[in-house]
Design a protein around this motif. Sequence first.
Motif, PDB file in Angstrom:
ATOM      1  N   VAL A 156      21.982  43.164  36.737  1.00 24.19           N
ATOM      2  CA  VAL A 156      22.939  42.171  37.239  1.00 24.19           C
ATOM      3  C   VAL A 156      22.408  40.745  37.104  1.00 24.19           C
ATOM      4  O   VAL A 156      23.135  39.838  36.688  1.00 24.19           O
ATOM      5  CB  VAL A 156      23.303  42.469  38.704  1.00 24.19           C
ATOM      6  N   SER A 188      33.599  38.257  36.965  1.00 23.37           N
ATOM      7  CA  SER A 188      32.680  39.384  37.122  1.00 23.37           C
ATOM      8  C   SER A 188      32.954  40.099  38.434  1.00 23.37           C
ATOM      9  O   SER A 188      33.336  39.479  39.437  1.00 23.37           O
ATOM     10  CB  SER A 188      31.226  38.898  37.099  1.00 23.37           C
ATOM     11  N   GLU A 190      30.885  41.109  40.328  1.00 20.44           N
ATOM     12  CA  GLU A 190      29.881  40.676  41.303  1.00 20.44           C
ATOM     13  C   GLU A 190      30.283  39.380  42.019  1.00 20.44           C
ATOM     14  O   GLU A 190      29.533  38.872  42.856  1.00 20.44           O
ATOM     15  CB  GLU A 190      28.526  40.489  40.611  1.00 20.44           C
ATOM     16  N   THR A 229      32.421  44.069  35.050  1.00 18.85           N
ATOM     17  CA  THR A 229      31.104  43.765  35.584  1.00 18.85           C
ATOM     18  C   THR A 229      30.468  42.687  34.714  1.00 18.85           C
ATOM     19  O   THR A 229      30.881  42.460  33.570  1.00 18.85           O
ATOM     20  CB  THR A 229      30.206  45.005  35.582  1.00 18.85           C
TER      21      THR A 229
END
Length: 266
Positions: A156, A188, A190, A229
């Motif tokens: 990540v 993303s 995240e 992702t």
Amino acid sequence: MEKNLELPDLLRLIDERSTAFRAAVAAAPSLDAQVPTCPGWTLFDLVKHLGGGDRFWAAIVGAGPADAPPADATAARAALEVPREREALLAWLAASTQLLLGALREAGPESGCWTWWPASQSPQTAGGVARHRAQETAVHTYDAQLAGGAAQPLPVEVALDGVEEFLFTVCGTPSAWPHKPTAFDFHSAEGRSWRLTVDGDGARSARILAPTAATGEESEAAGASVHGTASELVLYLYDRIKAESLRVDGDAGLLDLLRAWEPEEK
């Protein structure tokens, strides 16, 4: 808003990804294994490319500000000979990475040097080189893992920096976009998002707020929005996976125009 990675973090990521790359090569059934994401290349070719690149950029960083890469570094890369026995080849690659890390560490992040991206949003500095080499090493590690049949997502930390690095370095240009002005958003999973704007003034990127959790809507709609992702976004940008592997909102055909665009100046 999160800050960019500092040089020590970038050096750590280059080292970590190079270690993972070597592990993938060591575990592969053969150095002659084909690399599906690099058509026509074997695993041996990929190792030679990555190690040769490390040595080439080490020489560039060490040379300081310049209008072109050092002639001796260019000649050395063209005439590069590497060991064909696996253990020796891996030792050569490890030494290549250490040469790059040493040059970057000695130069410091603000030291100027030649790069192929003078008109982009990324600086022509050792720090800019470190950021780009972290991505090249990470993506090629994925390539090597895929050749061995066990590809893993990009970590990540390196992937989040990689989306922005690609947009700033590879997409940034003052060359006019030859189509109707538009924007591409990259979101993303995240929680970090970017917008690439293309128009008569060229292409430029910036971080933006992610879609709101309540509505999933953006404040100003883009022509196309790509969701995945951070690893998937980087692999898509580097043409390792197709848009069909991601969620695309808006006009997916615009992504084909972006992929086909070859600005006159970068």
